[in-house]
Motif scaffolding. Structure first.
Motif, PDB file in Angstrom:
ATOM      1  N   GLY A  25      49.737 -87.322  16.683  1.00  0.00           N
ATOM      2  CA  GLY A  25      50.718 -87.913  15.777  1.00  0.00           C
ATOM      3  C   GLY A  25      50.548 -87.659  14.302  1.00  0.00           C
ATOM      4  N   ALA A  26      49.376 -87.268  13.861  1.00  0.00           N
ATOM      5  CA  ALA A  26      49.154 -87.104  12.417  1.00  0.00           C
ATOM      6  C   ALA A  26      50.051 -86.028  11.830  1.00  0.00           C
ATOM      7  CB  ALA A  26      47.693 -86.783  12.147  1.00  0.00           C
ATOM      8  N   GLN A  27      50.292 -84.971  12.558  1.00  0.00           N
ATOM      9  CA  GLN A  27      51.169 -83.920  12.047  1.00  0.00           C
ATOM     10  C   GLN A  27      52.620 -84.378  11.995  1.00  0.00           C
ATOM     11  OE1 GLN A  27      50.333 -80.552  14.526  1.00  0.00           O
ATOM     12  NE2 GLN A  27      48.824 -79.756  13.090  1.00  0.00           N
ATOM     13  N   GLN A  28      53.017 -85.257  12.897  1.00  0.00           N
ATOM     14  CA  GLN A  28      54.384 -85.767  12.881  1.00  0.00           C
ATOM     15  C   GLN A  28      54.625 -86.681  11.691  1.00  0.00           C
ATOM     16  OE1 GLN A  28      54.802 -87.711  16.624  1.00  0.00           O
ATOM     17  NE2 GLN A  28      54.982 -85.812  17.783  1.00  0.00           N
ATOM     18  N   VAL A  29      53.634 -87.442  11.315  1.00  0.00           N
ATOM     19  CA  VAL A  29      53.792 -88.388  10.208  1.00  0.00           C
ATOM     20  C   VAL A  29      53.676 -87.685   8.864  1.00  0.00           C
ATOM     21  CG1 VAL A  29      52.801 -90.436   9.111  1.00  0.00           C
ATOM     22  CG2 VAL A  29      53.021 -90.340  11.584  1.00  0.00           C
ATOM     23  N   THR A  30      52.718 -86.777   8.721  1.00  0.00           N
ATOM     24  CA  THR A  30      52.493 -86.127   7.427  1.00  0.00           C
ATOM     25  C   THR A  30      53.307 -84.862   7.239  1.00  0.00           C
ATOM     26  OG1 THR A  30      50.630 -84.855   8.276  1.00  0.00           O
ATOM     27  CG2 THR A  30      50.139 -87.008   7.279  1.00  0.00           C
ATOM     28  N   LYS A  59      57.996 -94.894  13.769  1.00  0.00           N
ATOM     29  CA  LYS A  59      59.080 -94.711  12.811  1.00  0.00           C
ATOM     30  C   LYS A  59      59.321 -93.221  12.537  1.00  0.00           C
ATOM     31  CE  LYS A  59      59.008 -97.664   9.561  1.00  0.00           C
ATOM     32  NZ  LYS A  59      58.709 -98.395   8.318  1.00  0.00           N
ATOM     33  N   ALA A  60      58.254 -92.432  12.465  1.00  0.00           N
ATOM     34  CA  ALA A  60      58.381 -90.995  12.233  1.00  0.00           C
ATOM     35  C   ALA A  60      58.996 -90.298  13.441  1.00  0.00           C
ATOM     36  CB  ALA A  60      57.022 -90.394  11.911  1.00  0.00           C
ATOM     37  N   CYS A  61      58.741 -90.812  14.632  1.00  0.00           N
ATOM     38  CA  CYS A  61      59.317 -90.214  15.842  1.00  0.00           C
ATOM     39  C   CYS A  61      60.822 -90.479  15.932  1.00  0.00           C
ATOM     40  CB  CYS A  61      58.635 -90.757  17.087  1.00  0.00           C
ATOM     41  SG  CYS A  61      56.972 -90.145  17.319  1.00  0.00           S
ATOM     42  N   ARG A  62      61.281 -91.588  15.408  1.00  0.00           N
ATOM     43  CA  ARG A  62      62.702 -91.929  15.482  1.00  0.00           C
ATOM     44  C   ARG A  62      63.550 -91.147  14.501  1.00  0.00           C
ATOM     45  NH1 ARG A  62      61.839 -97.930  14.878  1.00  0.00           N
ATOM     46  NH2 ARG A  62      60.286 -98.194  16.498  1.00  0.00           N
ATOM     47  N   GLN A  63      62.975 -90.722  13.382  1.00  0.00           N
ATOM     48  CA  GLN A  63      63.739 -90.005  12.372  1.00  0.00           C
ATOM     49  C   GLN A  63      63.961 -88.561  12.817  1.00  0.00           C
ATOM     50  OE1 GLN A  63      61.534 -90.418   8.783  1.00  0.00           O
ATOM     51  NE2 GLN A  63      62.140 -92.537   8.474  1.00  0.00           N
ATOM     52  N   PRO A  64      65.178 -88.042  12.589  1.00  0.00           N
ATOM     53  CA  PRO A  64      65.459 -86.645  13.007  1.00  0.00           C
ATOM     54  C   PRO A  64      64.771 -85.617  12.157  1.00  0.00           C
ATOM     55  CG  PRO A  64      67.401 -87.657  12.024  1.00  0.00           C
ATOM     56  CD  PRO A  64      66.336 -88.692  12.058  1.00  0.00           C
TER      57      PRO A  64
END
Length: 64
Positions: A25-30, A59-64
């Motif tokens: 997940g760190a790459q998805q958030v940053t 929250k980062a997963c929900r954003q397109p």
């Protein structure tokens, strides 16, 4: 004694979330790649702050 069990449960959940976050997940958030050193430094903080980390990750997963 109950407080110690609660703390152990909190840390156990934190370790599971932190390992998953640091590896996936760190790459998805940053939105950038992280070095192994950065991942090692993120692990203890993500373990302790796992509710916040999990909410940011979701929250980062929900954003397109």
């Amino acid at each position: 004694m109950i407080a110690l069990y609660a703390l152990a449960f909190y840390i156990a959940i934190g370790l599971v979330v932190a390992v998953a976050f640091v590896s996936i997940g760190a790459q998805q958030v940053t939105h950038s790649s992280l070095t192994m050193g950065a991942r090692i430094l993120l692990l203890p903080a993500a373990t302790v702050l796992w509710p916040y980390v999990l909410s940011r990750w979701l929250k980062a997963c929900r954003q397109p």
